[in-house]
Design an enzyme around this catalytic site. Structure first.
Site, mmCIF file in Angstrom:
data_model
loop_
_atom_site.group_PDB
_atom_site.id
_atom_site.type_symbol
_atom_site.label_atom_id
_atom_site.label_comp_id
_atom_site.label_asym_id
_atom_site.label_seq_id
_atom_site.Cartn_x
_atom_site.Cartn_y
_atom_site.Cartn_z
ATOM 1 C CB THR A 1 -0.989 0.034 1.189
ATOM 2 O OG1 THR A 1 -0.266 -0.133 2.404
ATOM 3 C CG2 THR A 1 -2.043 -1.052 1.075
ATOM 4 C CG HIS B 1 -3.099 -15.446 -4.387
ATOM 5 N ND1 HIS B 1 -3.510 -14.659 -3.344
ATOM 6 C CD2 HIS B 1 -3.410 -16.716 -4.039
ATOM 7 C CE1 HIS B 1 -4.050 -15.417 -2.399
ATOM 8 N NE2 HIS B 1 -3.990 -16.669 -2.794
ATOM 9 C CB CYS C 1 -5.415 -21.717 -29.185
ATOM 10 S SG CYS C 1 -5.948 -21.100 -27.578
HETATM 11 P P1 NAD Z 1 -5.995 -7.800 2.511
HETATM 12 O O1 NAD Z 1 -6.406 -6.659 1.653
HETATM 13 O O2 NAD Z 1 -7.013 -8.800 2.872
HETATM 14 O O3 NAD Z 1 -5.354 -7.253 3.878
HETATM 15 C C1 NAD Z 1 -4.330 -6.307 3.913
HETATM 16 C C2 NAD Z 1 -4.037 -5.986 5.380
HETATM 17 O O4 NAD Z 1 -2.921 -5.118 5.427
HETATM 18 C C3 NAD Z 1 -5.192 -5.258 6.088
HETATM 19 O O5 NAD Z 1 -5.430 -5.859 7.339
HETATM 20 C C4 NAD Z 1 -4.658 -3.823 6.258
HETATM 21 O O6 NAD Z 1 -5.125 -3.205 7.435
HETATM 22 C C5 NAD Z 1 -3.183 -4.047 6.329
HETATM 23 N N1 NAD Z 1 -2.386 -2.914 5.865
HETATM 24 C C6 NAD Z 1 -2.526 -2.241 4.692
HETATM 25 N N2 NAD Z 1 -1.554 -1.315 4.574
HETATM 26 C C7 NAD Z 1 -0.795 -1.381 5.697
HETATM 27 C C8 NAD Z 1 0.350 -0.679 6.165
HETATM 28 N N3 NAD Z 1 0.944 0.272 5.432
HETATM 29 N N4 NAD Z 1 0.851 -1.009 7.387
HETATM 30 C C9 NAD Z 1 0.275 -1.984 8.144
HETATM 31 N N5 NAD Z 1 -0.798 -2.699 7.741
HETATM 32 C C10 NAD Z 1 -1.327 -2.402 6.536
HETATM 33 O O7 NAD Z 1 -4.748 -8.465 1.818
HETATM 34 P P2 NAD Z 1 -4.356 -9.986 1.707
HETATM 35 O O8 NAD Z 1 -4.476 -10.669 3.027
HETATM 36 O O9 NAD Z 1 -3.055 -9.995 0.989
HETATM 37 O O10 NAD Z 1 -5.485 -10.594 0.734
HETATM 38 C C11 NAD Z 1 -5.855 -9.927 -0.456
HETATM 39 C C12 NAD Z 1 -5.649 -10.734 -1.730
HETATM 40 O O11 NAD Z 1 -5.761 -9.874 -2.833
HETATM 41 C C13 NAD Z 1 -4.287 -11.307 -1.846
HETATM 42 O O12 NAD Z 1 -4.425 -12.672 -1.837
HETATM 43 C C14 NAD Z 1 -3.694 -10.827 -3.173
HETATM 44 O O13 NAD Z 1 -3.627 -11.877 -4.107
HETATM 45 C C15 NAD Z 1 -4.637 -9.832 -3.701
HETATM 46 N N6 NAD Z 1 -4.108 -8.444 -3.771
HETATM 47 C C16 NAD Z 1 -2.826 -8.192 -4.161
HETATM 48 C C17 NAD Z 1 -2.341 -6.887 -4.217
HETATM 49 C C18 NAD Z 1 -0.915 -6.647 -4.634
HETATM 50 O O14 NAD Z 1 -0.363 -7.452 -5.375
HETATM 51 N N7 NAD Z 1 -0.265 -5.584 -4.161
HETATM 52 C C19 NAD Z 1 -3.182 -5.825 -3.879
HETATM 53 C C20 NAD Z 1 -4.511 -6.101 -3.505
HETATM 54 C C21 NAD Z 1 -4.941 -7.419 -3.460
#
Ligand code: NAD
Length: 252
Positions: free
Chosen positions: A31, A126, A162
């Site tokens: 993020t 993933h 294909c």
């Molecule tokens: P999630 O979105 O379910 O959870 C992310 C967690 O990180 C949340 O609890 C949030 O509060 C926390 N968070 C976010 N930014 C933060 C920061 N700077 N400091 C501390 N905590 C922070 O993510 P997940 O568990 O990875 O599941 C989402 C699925 O979606 C994944 O399996 C993935 O495949 C996909 N996804 C990938 C991306 C990417 O590649 N960057 C982005 C979004 C979703």
């Protein structure tokens, strides 16, 4: 020293002593690079619950409008301009120190590899958005060439070999995981002396199961996440705060 400073110090000591750290990362580590997560407060699905339904494989395969919208969304994906941040760099530092046994990521953005982690050490459970795959023949190709076709006017580009439906080489909802990849992740979890779960709500299985598996095998469990997770009780330490500050502090 406050309790949270003492905890940070304790975790820093555990990391310094560990020899086989396995990191499990989720959307939260990216993020700070400008890629929104799904379930965090500003997450894509928190803001728009309907988006979760649209991303199922069944809808994608059945509905050309869903595919057209998906290609437009891929054109705008924040991964194309994102750069690794201090959290990614902290995990590169662990690898440089020779302590990183494996890095399992749920992310599809390849920012760990771009930060400098060895690609062979990164297990992408993933998949990656930087590749396309054909649903019919399984051919894989760089995403960029498909995006160039969309920019040139093809709304739903088809496989050049294909004619099958193309999608990003990521695991959509309703799509089977790759068994060998999951097996590799679970094996790593069982070999860890410290499992570091970063930026994941730990709600997506089977990967979330790495945490109890590692704990049963005797690993210390450290969770770094802004929000609570279902495994906080099981963890030896939970660091609740910004990854960009906490991860460099414990890995330095
Ligand atoms: P999630 O979105 O379910 O959870 C992310 C967690 O990180 C949340 O609890 C949030 O509060 C926390 N968070 C976010 N930014 C933060 C920061 N700077 N400091 C501390 N905590 C922070 O993510 P997940 O568990 O990875 O599941 C989402 C699925 O979606 C994944 O399996 C993935 O495949 C996909 N996804 C990938 C991306 C990417 O590649 N960057 C982005 C979004 C979703």
């Amino acid at each position: 020293m406050t309790e949270s400073e003492a905890q940070l110090e304790r975790v820093r000591g555990w990391i310094a002593d560990a020899r086989r750290i396995v990191a499990l990362t989720g959307a939260g580590i990216s993020t700070d690079s400008g890629i929104p997560d799904f379930r965090g407060p500003q997450g894509v699905w928190t803001r728009d619950p309907a988006a979760e339904k649209q991303s199922t494989i069944q809808n994608y395969l059945a509905d050309p409008d869903v595919r057209k919208a998906a290609w437009q969304a891929r054109l705008r994906h924040p991964a194309w301009t994102a750069r690794p941040n201090a959290g990614h760099e902290a995990l590169v530092e662990l690898e440089r120190q020779g302590r990183l046994h494996g890095l399992v990521t749920q992310n599809i953005d390849e920012l760990h590899q771009r930060a400098g982690n060895a690609p062979e050490r990164v297990v992408e459970v993933h998949g990656t958005v930087r590749r396309v795959m054909c649903w019919q023949c399984g051919d894989r190709a760089p995403m960029e060439s498909a995006l160039a076709r969309v920019r040139a006017g093809e709304e739903d580009p088809r496989c050049l070999r294909c004619g099958g439906i193309l999608k990003s080489d990521t695991i959509s909802f309703g799509q089977a995981l790759v068994p060998e990849v999951i097996e590799r992740a679970m094996t790593l979890a069982g070999e860890a002396d410290l499992l570091l779960a970063v930026g994941s709500t730990l709600q997506v299985y089977p990967v979330a199961g790495m945490v109890p598996l590692a704990a049963r095998a005797g690993a210390r469990i450290v969770i770094v996440n802004a929000e609570p997770t279902p495994f906080d009780e099981l963890a030896d330490a939970v660091l609740r705060g910004p990854i960009g500050a906490l991860l460099p502090a414990i890995c330095a």
